[in-house]
Design an enzyme around this catalytic site. Structure first.
Site, PDB file in Angstrom:
ATOM      1  N   GLU A  93       7.799   1.088   4.862  1.00 21.10           N
ATOM      2  CA  GLU A  93       7.334   0.058   5.863  1.00 21.10           C
ATOM      3  C   GLU A  93       7.468  -1.251   5.065  1.00 21.10           C
ATOM      4  O   GLU A  93       7.227  -1.381   3.917  1.00 21.10           O
ATOM      5  CB  GLU A  93       5.693   0.375   5.950  1.00 21.10           C
ATOM      6  CG  GLU A  93       4.950  -0.892   6.679  1.00 21.10           C
ATOM      7  CD  GLU A  93       3.508  -0.529   7.080  1.00 21.10           C
ATOM      8  OE1 GLU A  93       3.028   0.401   6.205  1.00 21.10           O
ATOM      9  OE2 GLU A  93       2.809  -1.012   8.203  1.00 21.10           O
ATOM     10  N   HIS A 147       0.927  -1.145   0.095  1.00 12.30           N
ATOM     11  CA  HIS A 147       0.022   0.024  -0.006  1.00 12.30           C
ATOM     12  C   HIS A 147       0.774   1.411  -0.176  1.00 12.30           C
ATOM     13  O   HIS A 147       2.146   1.182   0.401  1.00 12.30           O
ATOM     14  CB  HIS A 147      -1.010   0.142   1.146  1.00 12.30           C
ATOM     15  CG  HIS A 147      -0.283   0.018   2.426  1.00 12.30           C
ATOM     16  ND1 HIS A 147       0.052  -1.215   3.324  1.00 12.30           N
ATOM     17  CD2 HIS A 147       0.016   1.231   3.408  1.00 12.30           C
ATOM     18  CE1 HIS A 147       0.416  -0.911   4.286  1.00 12.30           C
ATOM     19  NE2 HIS A 147       0.494   0.603   4.376  1.00 12.30           N
ATOM     20  N   HIS A 157       4.119   7.101   3.456  1.00  7.28           N
ATOM     21  CA  HIS A 157       5.170   5.872   3.373  1.00  7.28           C
ATOM     22  C   HIS A 157       4.472   5.116   2.467  1.00  7.28           C
ATOM     23  O   HIS A 157       3.490   5.147   1.997  1.00  7.28           O
ATOM     24  CB  HIS A 157       5.222   5.255   4.732  1.00  7.28           C
ATOM     25  CG  HIS A 157       4.021   4.435   5.469  1.00  7.28           C
ATOM     26  ND1 HIS A 157       3.056   5.293   6.276  1.00  7.28           N
ATOM     27  CD2 HIS A 157       3.522   3.277   5.172  1.00  7.28           C
ATOM     28  CE1 HIS A 157       2.135   4.275   6.549  1.00  7.28           C
ATOM     29  NE2 HIS A 157       2.288   3.109   5.966  1.00  7.28           N
TER      30      HIS A 157
HETATM   31 CO    CO Z   1       1.310   1.483   6.248  1.00  8.20          CO
END
Ligand code: CO
Length: 134
Positions: free
Chosen positions: A130, A7, A79
């Site tokens: 991430e 994502h 992020h």
């Molecule tokens: Co995230």
């Protein structure tokens, strides 16, 4: 090492408005908001055919995204999340290569109930990364 883009997270000040933009203007399918007190955010996931957008709004007084939103009043990309097969071996390789893992360096349970960790933006082209064990 990294696999799929899981994502892209966008920090917002008004989650309802952001959800409406993705749902009504862009015609995407969106989840209900979920409070994640241990992460200091409320999230809405936008489901796209090939990935997800994670809309993040601060939750509580010590949200990790409050500072970001002070610098980016209109919100912005916070992020990117890449999938890895084994988060411990990925982390060990990255640390050996000189990358910094944020926090205590140990994976935490992320928004999807899977182990995640965050890498220092200064080591990755100015972008908070991430990693999520898929
Ligand atoms: Co995230």
């Amino acid at each position: 090492m990294i696999g799929k883009l899981n994502h892209i997270a966008i920090a917002v000040t008004d989650l309802e408005k952001a959800t409406a933009i993705y749902r009504d203007t862009l015609g995407a399918s969106v989840s209900e908001p979920t409070d994640l007190p241990s992460h200091g955010v409320t999230t809405v996931f936008v489901e796209l055919p090939n990935t997800k957008i994670e809309l993040l709004q601060p939750y509580g007084d010590n949200s990790p995204i409050t500072g970001f939103l002070k610098k980016n009043n209109d919100g912005g990309i916070h992020h990117v999340c890449y999938e890895v097969d084994d988060i411990h071996s990925s982390s060990a390789k990255l640390v050996a290569a000189g990358a910094r893992v944020l926090g205590d360096g140990q994976p935490k349970t992320g928004a999807h109930g899977k182990p995640v960790l965050f890498l220092h933006p200064k080591d990755f082209c100015g972008t908070l990364v991430e990693l999520e064990q898929a």
